[in-house]
Write a protein that holds these residues in place. Structure first.
Motif, mmCIF file in Angstrom:
data_model
loop_
_atom_site.group_PDB
_atom_site.id
_atom_site.type_symbol
_atom_site.label_atom_id
_atom_site.label_comp_id
_atom_site.label_asym_id
_atom_site.label_seq_id
_atom_site.Cartn_x
_atom_site.Cartn_y
_atom_site.Cartn_z
ATOM 1 N N HIS A 56 43.105 27.351 27.084
ATOM 2 C CA HIS A 56 43.151 28.519 28.226
ATOM 3 C C HIS A 56 43.053 27.894 29.570
ATOM 4 O O HIS A 56 41.843 27.515 30.105
ATOM 5 C CB HIS A 56 42.008 29.403 27.968
ATOM 6 N N PRO A 57 43.992 27.666 30.233
ATOM 7 C CA PRO A 57 44.192 26.767 31.608
ATOM 8 C C PRO A 57 43.432 27.817 32.451
ATOM 9 O O PRO A 57 43.307 28.998 32.344
ATOM 10 C CB PRO A 57 45.725 26.946 31.948
ATOM 11 N N MET A 58 42.788 27.023 33.395
ATOM 12 C CA MET A 58 41.964 27.582 34.492
ATOM 13 C C MET A 58 42.897 28.262 35.375
ATOM 14 O O MET A 58 44.095 27.704 35.836
ATOM 15 C CB MET A 58 41.132 26.724 35.114
ATOM 16 N N ASP A 59 42.557 29.454 36.157
ATOM 17 C CA ASP A 59 43.297 30.133 36.899
ATOM 18 C C ASP A 59 42.741 29.438 38.590
ATOM 19 O O ASP A 59 43.610 29.219 39.411
ATOM 20 C CB ASP A 59 42.918 31.537 37.194
ATOM 21 N N VAL A 60 41.555 29.281 38.565
ATOM 22 C CA VAL A 60 41.111 28.782 40.004
ATOM 23 C C VAL A 60 39.832 27.612 39.893
ATOM 24 O O VAL A 60 38.990 27.886 38.905
ATOM 25 C CB VAL A 60 40.732 29.854 40.818
ATOM 26 N N LEU A 61 40.178 26.558 40.385
ATOM 27 C CA LEU A 61 39.148 25.566 40.374
ATOM 28 C C LEU A 61 38.546 25.378 41.774
ATOM 29 O O LEU A 61 39.124 25.259 42.683
ATOM 30 C CB LEU A 61 39.935 24.431 40.028
ATOM 31 N N PHE A 62 37.275 25.520 41.761
ATOM 32 C CA PHE A 62 36.410 25.162 42.979
ATOM 33 C C PHE A 62 35.554 24.002 42.876
ATOM 34 O O PHE A 62 34.817 23.667 41.744
ATOM 35 C CB PHE A 62 35.206 26.180 43.257
ATOM 36 N N PHE A 63 35.943 23.011 43.584
ATOM 37 C CA PHE A 63 35.288 21.902 43.260
ATOM 38 C C PHE A 63 34.609 20.915 44.517
ATOM 39 O O PHE A 63 35.139 21.010 45.575
ATOM 40 C CB PHE A 63 36.256 20.905 42.349
ATOM 41 N N GLU B 89 40.178 47.862 43.187
ATOM 42 C CA GLU B 89 41.394 46.740 43.134
ATOM 43 C C GLU B 89 40.937 45.308 43.252
ATOM 44 O O GLU B 89 41.600 44.402 42.779
ATOM 45 C CB GLU B 89 41.874 46.967 44.585
ATOM 46 N N TRP B 90 39.645 45.094 43.550
ATOM 47 C CA TRP B 90 39.008 43.608 43.700
ATOM 48 C C TRP B 90 38.593 43.411 41.877
ATOM 49 O O TRP B 90 38.781 42.317 41.622
ATOM 50 C CB TRP B 90 37.816 43.581 44.545
ATOM 51 N N ALA B 91 38.113 44.298 41.303
ATOM 52 C CA ALA B 91 37.828 44.126 40.085
ATOM 53 C C ALA B 91 39.038 43.827 39.145
ATOM 54 O O ALA B 91 38.934 42.878 38.214
ATOM 55 C CB ALA B 91 36.884 45.261 39.171
ATOM 56 N N ARG B 92 40.329 44.631 39.359
ATOM 57 C CA ARG B 92 41.263 44.171 38.449
ATOM 58 C C ARG B 92 41.806 42.954 38.899
ATOM 59 O O ARG B 92 42.430 42.367 37.956
ATOM 60 C CB ARG B 92 42.275 45.527 38.836
ATOM 61 N N GLY B 93 41.792 42.504 40.158
ATOM 62 C CA GLY B 93 42.215 41.283 40.710
ATOM 63 C C GLY B 93 41.583 39.938 39.738
ATOM 64 O O GLY B 93 42.218 39.085 39.812
ATOM 65 N N LEU B 94 40.435 40.304 39.092
ATOM 66 C CA LEU B 94 39.681 39.135 38.368
ATOM 67 C C LEU B 94 39.900 39.312 37.078
ATOM 68 O O LEU B 94 39.495 38.290 36.409
ATOM 69 C CB LEU B 94 38.189 39.255 38.967
ATOM 70 N N GLN B 95 40.338 40.341 36.470
ATOM 71 C CA GLN B 95 40.421 40.528 35.126
ATOM 72 C C GLN B 95 41.290 39.364 34.484
ATOM 73 O O GLN B 95 42.387 38.871 34.763
ATOM 74 C CB GLN B 95 41.221 42.061 34.679
ATOM 75 N N GLY B 96 40.694 38.895 33.380
ATOM 76 C CA GLY B 96 41.514 38.030 32.540
ATOM 77 C C GLY B 96 41.339 36.624 33.232
ATOM 78 O O GLY B 96 41.930 35.524 32.322
ATOM 79 N N LYS B 97 40.864 36.371 34.213
ATOM 80 C CA LYS B 97 40.700 35.061 35.017
ATOM 81 C C LYS B 97 39.935 34.188 34.476
ATOM 82 O O LYS B 97 38.736 34.422 33.913
ATOM 83 C CB LYS B 97 40.651 35.234 36.370
ATOM 84 N N ARG B 98 40.162 32.851 34.423
ATOM 85 C CA ARG B 98 39.153 31.760 34.056
ATOM 86 C C ARG B 98 39.031 30.997 35.417
ATOM 87 O O ARG B 98 39.690 30.301 36.206
ATOM 88 C CB ARG B 98 39.665 30.886 33.145
ATOM 89 N N ILE B 99 37.428 31.034 36.098
ATOM 90 C CA ILE B 99 37.376 30.469 37.245
ATOM 91 C C ILE B 99 36.377 29.397 36.919
ATOM 92 O O ILE B 99 35.196 29.594 36.150
ATOM 93 C CB ILE B 99 36.490 31.573 38.202
#
Length: 330
Positions: free
Chosen positions: A186-193, A43-53
């Protein structure tokens, strides 16, 4: 690991070095990421699919970005800036066309309130930054997850400077050519900065009282968050690590660097929240792991102990809570 050492050093493609963890694909080298031998629950792996971090920051953030890659499955560094921290490499990775005109455009003198402080050549910006280990990369994991890191050492600096956009922060987020701008394909889904550790260098520029330095840093963080606000996706500010003053070389002792980091963290948190960013505090968390510090600022001893836990915390910020079972962990 089932890897094949490259028979030659290629200067095209993803790398120009030869290591046991490189794989030859024609004239393209792909460096495999050494993982930590774990697999996320479905379920965690599916939640990350296709994301740009995306991770933006200094060496603290770069370590966290690489730890994130190590925590995933089947990761490859498909792009990694090589040849050291050259200005041409840095600008090119960001997506800016490098030419002689660019070289002269970046050669400007920073104001006393902006970085860089060091690595200037004859008092002007050389476009290389101060962090030698802050090497940008793009990694692909498990077929669809993209993890990226790019260097950003100050809240306001001119390391990446163009005629149209003065500061690194403006070029990263506002320059339409940047891979991190709002107009990116491809817009980012999550930005950590994060910034902070290098921002302390600005204090040496005759700010006098600490109050003058902190007042200036309020403006610098406002500059950063003002440029970030137009970027789509979730934006998460990471506070700076605890600094072990007792590990600072004797010739540089005389004031508490952790004191200044605490001040900067307080300012940055307040400004980040004003602009609607989420905040994850790392200072107190890292202060509980003093035995893992290998220098005043980095927790490199048994990195999997500290960073595995930290990556799990980040995952809770990325994956939609509704997609995992209540109480489930990665």
């Amino acid at each position: 690991e089932n890897v094949t050492e490259c028979a030659a050093t290629w200067t095209t493609g993803a790398c120009n070095f030869v290591r046991p963890t490189d794989v030859c694909e024609g004239k393209r080298c792909t460096r495999l990421a050494r993982g930590w031998g774990r697999k996320l629950k479905p379920e965690w792996a599916r939640g990350l699919q296709g994301k740009r971090i995306v991770f933006l920051g200094d060496s603290q953030t770069r370590r966290l970005a690489e730890a994130f890659v190590k925590s995933m499955v089947d990761c490859k560094y498909v792009r990694r800036m090589q040849g050291g921290r050259s200005a041409a490499g840095l600008y090119g990775f960001l997506g800016l066309d490098w030419n002689k005109k660019m070289k002269y455009a970046m050669a400007v003198k920073p104001e006393k309130y902006e970085g860089p402080v060091h690595t200037l050549v004859d008092g002007v910006n050389a476009g290389i930054g101060e962090c030698r280990t802050c090497v940008p990369f793009v990694a692909k994991c498990d077929g669809s997850l993209t993890v990226e890191y790019f260097t950003m050492e100050y809240a306001r600096d001119i390391i990446v400077h163009t005629e149209e956009y003065r500061t690194t922060q403006e070029n990263i987020f506002q320059n339409p050519a940047s891979r991190f701008s709002a107009s990116a394909r491809h817009p980012m889904d999550v930005l950590f900065f994060n910034t902070g550790l290098h921002d302390m260098n600005i204090r040496s520029r005759n700010f006098g009282k600490d109050s003058a330095f902190t007042q200036q840093m309020v403006k610098n963080y406002q500059h950063l968050f003002e440029n970030v606000k137009s970027i789509p996706g979730k934006k998460i500010w990471l506070t700076s690590n605890f600094v072990m003053d007792e590990l600072v070389p004797e010739q540089y002792q005389g004031h508490s660097r952790d004191k200044f980091i605490r001040q900067l963290n307080k300012i940055a948190k307040a400004e980040a929240e004003k602009y609607g960013n989420e905040v994850i505090g790392l200072h107190r968390f890292s202060s509980k792991a003093r035995g893992l510090y290998t220098d005043p600022m980095h927790l490199d001893a048994q990195e999997d102990v500290y960073y595995k836990t930290l990556v799990d915390i980040l995952l809770f910020s990325i994956v939609d809570a509704d997609s995992v079972k209540e109480g489930a962990v990665p």
